[in-house]
Design a protein around this motif. Structure first.
Motif, PDB file in Angstrom:
ATOM      1  N   HIS A   1      11.176  -7.973  -0.485  1.00 50.00           N
ATOM      2  CA  HIS A   1       9.834  -8.168  -1.048  1.00 50.00           C
ATOM      3  C   HIS A   1       9.913  -8.884  -2.408  1.00 50.00           C
ATOM      4  O   HIS A   1       9.185  -9.848  -2.650  1.00 50.00           O
TER       5      HIS A   1
ATOM      6  N   HIS B   1      -1.268  -0.203  -7.338  1.00 49.53           N
ATOM      7  CA  HIS B   1      -0.724  -0.227  -5.966  1.00 49.53           C
ATOM      8  C   HIS B   1      -1.850  -0.418  -4.962  1.00 49.53           C
ATOM      9  O   HIS B   1      -1.734  -1.199  -4.016  1.00 49.53           O
TER      10      HIS B   1
ATOM     11  N   HIS C   1      -3.220  -3.947  -5.030  1.00 53.48           N
ATOM     12  CA  HIS C   1      -2.215  -4.859  -4.468  1.00 53.48           C
ATOM     13  C   HIS C   1      -2.209  -4.736  -2.937  1.00 53.48           C
ATOM     14  O   HIS C   1      -2.126  -5.728  -2.223  1.00 53.48           O
TER      15      HIS C   1
END
Ligand code: HEM
Ligand code: HEM
Length: 234
Positions: free
Chosen positions: A72, A189, A192
């Motif tokens: 990632h 988070h 995102h």
């Protein structure tokens, strides 16, 4: 580019065909590399948020999450560098290279075309229009669901990344403000992750539209993103 013979052959069948060079090589290479990176980012990002079942033994021995996160982050760096390179190309490339960064918001005619294209996509109009660059509806979607989100994902992603690394250093200076601004790590988070779902929704619609227009419109689409040439038929 079509040869004279191709043009004559088409005209013999009552059709007019011609091609115009629209998308330059750096833009095309960026498009396909970026699409691949986004798939890698979405899959590894999904697994970061919903990890696979825990394996027996020491985590450090099998290192599954470590590899997922490594892929990632590696793809993230390439994605961000690609985005900056694409932004640079908007300045030095041809006028089509600027389209996804600058919407003609104040142009009433352009908004009328957006409505026309929306109706065309909904099968309410029956005559496809021809465009040299992106069609207005596609451009609107690209601007909001790609350009804006690409910067948003880079900011929230690097915000989370520098959070692990703690205070101090250039990363913290550049992106350390993102997580506090969004209200904390959990919230960042969540934004995102939501960004990932919205960008993937865009990708599904975008691929559907590219294939649909390849078949129904009067000019080439997918091959244009491969060769750079827009071929108009009829
Ligand atoms: C289109 C681009 C991107 C997509 C689709 C994407 C997707 C995701 C998703 C879905 C998650 C999991 C969120 C969660 O549920 O907690 C995640 C985590 C994360 N992403 Fe991204 N991401 C992208 C770009 C980036 C970029 C540019 C960076 C920059 C370094 C980045 C860094 C991170 C970090 C640090 C995490 C948290 C990892 C962890 O908590 O272990 N991402 N990403
Ligand atoms: C995650 C996957 C994808 C993303 C995020 C994406 C994003 C984009 C963006 C941002 C553009 C504008 C290019 C520019 O002006 O710089 C574009 C154009 C285009 N994309 Fe994709 N793309 C993806 C996958 C695909 C796939 C799989 C296809 C083929 C089926 C495709 C076909 C096209 C075509 C044909 C254009 C040009 C449209 C036109 O001629 O106006 N894309 N895409």
């Amino acid at each position: 580019m079509l040869s004279q013979h191709d043009i004559q052959e088409a005209e013999r069948h009552g059709r007019q065909v011609y091609s115009v060079y629209v998308f330059e090589a750096p833009l095309r290479v960026w498009h396909w590399v970026n699409a691949l990176l986004m798939v890698i980012l979405a899959v590894t990002g999904y697994l970061i948020g919903k990890p696979p079942p825990t394996l027996a033994g020491e985590a450090a021995d099998h290192y599954v999450m470590g590899y997922i996160r490594f892929i990632h982050f590696s793809a993230s760096y390439l994605f961000a560098i690609g985005l900056l390179a694409r932004l640079y190309w908007a300045f030095v490339g041809n006028r089509h290279a600027r389209q996804i960064f600058l919407l003609p918001f104040t142009d009433k005619e352009w908004w009328k075309e957006v409505i026309y294209e929306l109706r065309w996509y909904l099968f309410l109009e029956h005559t496809p229009k021809k465009y040299l660059g992106h069609n207005p509806m596609a451009l609107l979607m690209m601007f909001f669901f790609f350009t804006v989100f690409a910067f948003g994902m880079t900011l929230t992603g690097f915000g989370l990344f520098v959070e692990f690394r703690g205070a101090g250093g250039i990363g913290d200076w550049l992106f350390g403000w993102v997580v506090p601004l969004l209200g904390g790590s959990q919230q960042t988070h969540a934004w995102h992750r939501l960004g990932m779902w919205l960008m993937m929704s865009f990708a599904v619609l975008h691929i559907y539209a590219a294939i649909r227009e390849e078949v129904l419109s009067k000019h080439s689409l997918i091959s244009t993103m491969i060769s750079g040439w827009r071929m108009f038929k009829d």
